[in-house]
Design an enzyme around this catalytic site. Structure first.
Site, PDB file in Angstrom:
ATOM      1  N   ALA A  65       0.867  -1.172   0.000  1.00 32.04           N
ATOM      2  CA  ALA A  65       0.000   0.000   0.000  1.00 32.04           C
ATOM      3  C   ALA A  65       0.906   1.224   0.000  1.00 32.04           C
ATOM      4  CB  ALA A  65      -0.895  -0.018   1.229  1.00 32.04           C
ATOM      5  N   GLY A 108       0.576  -4.879   1.019  1.00 29.97           N
ATOM      6  CA  GLY A 108      -0.645  -4.898   0.223  1.00 29.97           C
ATOM      7  C   GLY A 108      -0.438  -5.533  -1.149  1.00 29.97           C
ATOM      8  N   GLU A 111      -0.847  -9.113  -0.548  1.00 24.87           N
ATOM      9  CA  GLU A 111      -2.273  -9.327  -0.257  1.00 24.87           C
ATOM     10  C   GLU A 111      -3.117  -9.275  -1.533  1.00 24.87           C
ATOM     11  OE1 GLU A 111      -2.025  -6.208   2.781  1.00 24.87           O
ATOM     12  OE2 GLU A 111      -2.945  -7.624   4.168  1.00 24.87           O
ATOM     13  N   GLU A 131       4.758  -5.075   7.088  1.00 21.64           N
ATOM     14  CA  GLU A 131       4.053  -3.997   7.791  1.00 21.64           C
ATOM     15  C   GLU A 131       4.553  -3.796   9.223  1.00 21.64           C
ATOM     16  OE1 GLU A 131       2.597  -6.361   5.923  1.00 21.64           O
ATOM     17  OE2 GLU A 131       0.955  -5.507   4.753  1.00 21.64           O
TER      18      GLU A 131
HETATM   19  C1  HXC Z   1       5.122   4.353  -1.259  1.00 23.58           C
HETATM   20  C2  HXC Z   1       7.014   3.364  -2.069  1.00 23.58           C
HETATM   21  C3  HXC Z   1       6.642   2.130  -1.506  1.00 23.58           C
HETATM   22  C4  HXC Z   1       5.409   2.062  -0.803  1.00 23.58           C
HETATM   23  C5  HXC Z   1       8.525   1.859  -2.511  1.00 23.58           C
HETATM   24  N1  HXC Z   1       8.188   3.150  -2.677  1.00 23.58           N
HETATM   25  N2  HXC Z   1       7.592   1.199  -1.801  1.00 23.58           N
HETATM   26  N3  HXC Z   1       6.266   4.461  -1.929  1.00 23.58           N
HETATM   27  N4  HXC Z   1       4.700   3.201  -0.691  1.00 23.58           N
HETATM   28  N5  HXC Z   1       4.948   0.935  -0.256  1.00 23.58           N
HETATM   29  C6  HXC Z   1       8.942   4.177  -3.399  1.00 23.58           C
HETATM   30  C7  HXC Z   1      10.165   4.618  -2.628  1.00 23.58           C
HETATM   31  O1  HXC Z   1       9.819   5.573  -1.643  1.00 23.58           O
HETATM   32  C8  HXC Z   1      11.029   5.210  -3.713  1.00 23.58           C
HETATM   33  O2  HXC Z   1      10.547   6.489  -4.020  1.00 23.58           O
HETATM   34  C9  HXC Z   1      10.703   4.302  -4.906  1.00 23.58           C
HETATM   35  O3  HXC Z   1       9.463   3.669  -4.608  1.00 23.58           O
HETATM   36  C10 HXC Z   1      11.750   3.237  -5.122  1.00 23.58           C
HETATM   37  O4  HXC Z   1      11.932   2.526  -3.906  1.00 23.58           O
HETATM   38  P1  HXC Z   1      13.365   2.287  -3.227  1.00 23.58           P
HETATM   39  O5  HXC Z   1      13.142   2.022  -1.799  1.00 23.58           O
HETATM   40  O6  HXC Z   1      14.299   3.391  -3.582  1.00 23.58           O
HETATM   41  O7  HXC Z   1      13.828   0.951  -3.990  1.00 23.58           O
HETATM   42  P2  HXC Z   1      14.795  -0.191  -3.449  1.00 23.58           P
HETATM   43  O8  HXC Z   1      15.962   0.414  -2.713  1.00 23.58           O
HETATM   44  O9  HXC Z   1      15.047  -1.068  -4.621  1.00 23.58           O
HETATM   45  O10 HXC Z   1      13.952  -0.986  -2.358  1.00 23.58           O
HETATM   46  C11 HXC Z   1      12.804  -1.724  -2.738  1.00 23.58           C
HETATM   47  C12 HXC Z   1      11.946  -2.105  -1.474  1.00 23.58           C
HETATM   48  C13 HXC Z   1      11.642  -0.816  -0.680  1.00 23.58           C
HETATM   49  C14 HXC Z   1      12.726  -3.096  -0.618  1.00 23.58           C
HETATM   50  C15 HXC Z   1      10.681  -2.779  -1.991  1.00 23.58           C
HETATM   51  O11 HXC Z   1      11.105   0.175  -1.567  1.00 23.58           O
HETATM   52  C16 HXC Z   1      10.649  -1.012   0.433  1.00 23.58           C
HETATM   53  O12 HXC Z   1      10.985  -1.543   1.489  1.00 23.58           O
HETATM   54  N6  HXC Z   1       9.418  -0.524   0.250  1.00 23.58           N
HETATM   55  C17 HXC Z   1       8.375  -0.571   1.237  1.00 23.58           C
HETATM   56  C18 HXC Z   1       7.845  -1.960   1.373  1.00 23.58           C
HETATM   57  C19 HXC Z   1       6.753  -2.015   2.449  1.00 23.58           C
HETATM   58  O13 HXC Z   1       7.002  -1.703   3.599  1.00 23.58           O
HETATM   59  N7  HXC Z   1       5.529  -2.404   2.042  1.00 23.58           N
HETATM   60  C20 HXC Z   1       4.418  -2.478   2.956  1.00 23.58           C
HETATM   61  C21 HXC Z   1       3.678  -1.199   2.902  1.00 23.58           C
HETATM   62  S1  HXC Z   1       2.412  -1.175   4.135  1.00 23.58           S
HETATM   63  P3  HXC Z   1      11.562   7.728  -4.242  1.00 23.58           P
HETATM   64  O14 HXC Z   1      10.637   8.887  -4.428  1.00 23.58           O
HETATM   65  O15 HXC Z   1      12.431   7.826  -3.022  1.00 23.58           O
HETATM   66  O16 HXC Z   1      12.320   7.342  -5.479  1.00 23.58           O
HETATM   67  C22 HXC Z   1       1.171  -2.035   3.464  1.00 23.58           C
HETATM   68  C23 HXC Z   1      -0.040  -2.078   4.317  1.00 23.58           C
HETATM   69  C24 HXC Z   1      -1.027  -3.046   3.762  1.00 23.58           C
HETATM   70  O17 HXC Z   1       1.212  -2.545   2.392  1.00 23.58           O
HETATM   71  C25 HXC Z   1      -2.231  -3.008   4.586  1.00 23.58           C
HETATM   72  C26 HXC Z   1      -3.356  -2.390   3.919  1.00 23.58           C
HETATM   73  C27 HXC Z   1      -3.375  -2.514   2.450  1.00 23.58           C
END
Ligand code: HXC
Length: 257
Positions: A65, A108, A111, A131
């Site tokens: 998400a 998400g 999911e 998360e």
């Molecule tokens: C918003 C996101 C994002 C996310 C990545 N980006 N994941 N933006 N929401 N979930 C953005 C980053 O901020 C970054 O933007 C760009 O995408 C590239 O990501 P990087 O981190 O620079 O890439 P990398 O170093 O290759 O790392 C990849 C990654 C990492 C390991 C997947 O991006 C990451 O950990 N992302 C978050 C994963 C996460 O926590 N997902 C769960 C979300 S909570 P910029 O602008 O800096 O280039 C969730 C809740 C669900 O899903 C419950 C309800 C639906």
């Protein structure tokens, strides 16, 4: 129609949806989920579509998400808008849906993949529910669906630590049905979807409904449900066509009735 967060194509009887927010690794914001629901509504209504494939990019199916959209959300806001409930509509679709996952399917994203009927994974796929590292937990079915896919021990470990599972592990534990070389993923998913789309659509939809019933009921009730639907299939012209074609040693031509 054109969409800002999706690329939508049809390939024969297959509806192909590509999540397309490359700058955010396909993070699922409210606009994307709304557009996805609109597209799926259209495919459900379109008698020419028999199966749907949802895919992302080589790097990410979806990295979760959208954290930027969520980070300042308050409790009353999330309660009043019933945050995440609109996602459930993806899981309630009646036509079959395949998730074709390459790269990250996190939070998400994992999911969303699990809301589809089955998951085909590229050898590059990585699944996780990270998360917990953000101070929350899965909110779109992860604690429930992942547990049903992989069992309590692994689901609990993944939800409590946020560790990722690679494609080989995901196949071994039954999260994905098959692993495919990344370069062939989308073509293979569309091929599988075309095979399904060539079957009798009502039969496919009843089969999906029956398998899903097993998640919601006891074995005895599930078997009863299956038997009733199985009997009903003898009312379909497509049953006569399917079995008749076998007897006549020819390919069936289903007419979806
Ligand atoms: C918003 C996101 C994002 C996310 C990545 N980006 N994941 N933006 N929401 N979930 C953005 C980053 O901020 C970054 O933007 C760009 O995408 C590239 O990501 P990087 O981190 O620079 O890439 P990398 O170093 O290759 O790392 C990849 C990654 C990492 C390991 C997947 O991006 C990451 O950990 N992302 C978050 C994963 C996460 O926590 N997902 C769960 C979300 S909570 P910029 O602008 O800096 O280039 C969730 C809740 C669900 O899903 C419950 C309800 C639906």
């Amino acid at each position: 129609a054109s969409y800002e967060t999706l690329i939508v194509e049809t390939r024969g009887k297959v509806g192909l949806v590509t999540l397309n927010r490359p700058k955010a690794l396909n993070a699922l914001n409210s606009q994307l989920i709304a557009e996805l629901n609109t597209v799926l509504d259209g495919f459900e209504r379109d008698p020419g579509i028999g199966c749907i494939v949802i895919t992302g990019s080589e790097k990410a199916f979806a990295a979760g998400a959208d954290i930027m959209e969520m980070k300042d959300k308050t409790y009353p806001e999330s309660y009043l808008e019933d945050f995440i409930t609109s996602w459930d509509r993806v899981a309630q679709r009646r036509k079959p849906m395949i998730a074709a996952v390459a790269g990250f399917a996190l939070g998400g994203g994992c999911e969303l993949a699990m809301m589809c009927d089955f998951i085909l994974a590229a050898d590059t796929a990585k699944f996780g529910q990270p998360e917990i590292k953000l101070g929350v937990m899965p909110g779109a079915g992860g604690t429930q669906r992942l547990t049903r896919f992989v069992g309590k021990s692994k689901a609990m470990e993944m939800c409590l630590t946020g560790r990722m599972m690679d494609a080989a592990e995901a196949e071994r534990v039954g999260l994905v049905s098959r692993v495919i070389p990344a370069a062939e993923l989308v073509d293979e998913a569309v091929k599988v979807a075309s095979q399904i789309a060539d079957m009798s659509l009502p039969t496919v939809m009843m089969t999906k409904e029956s398998v899903n019933r097993s998640y919601e009921t006891t074995l005895a009730e599930g078997i009863r449900f299956e038997r009733r639907v199985f009997h009903a299939m003898f009312a379909l012209a497509d049953q006569k066509e399917g079995m008749g074609a076998f007897a006549e040693k020819r390919k069936p031509a289903f007419k979806n009735r």
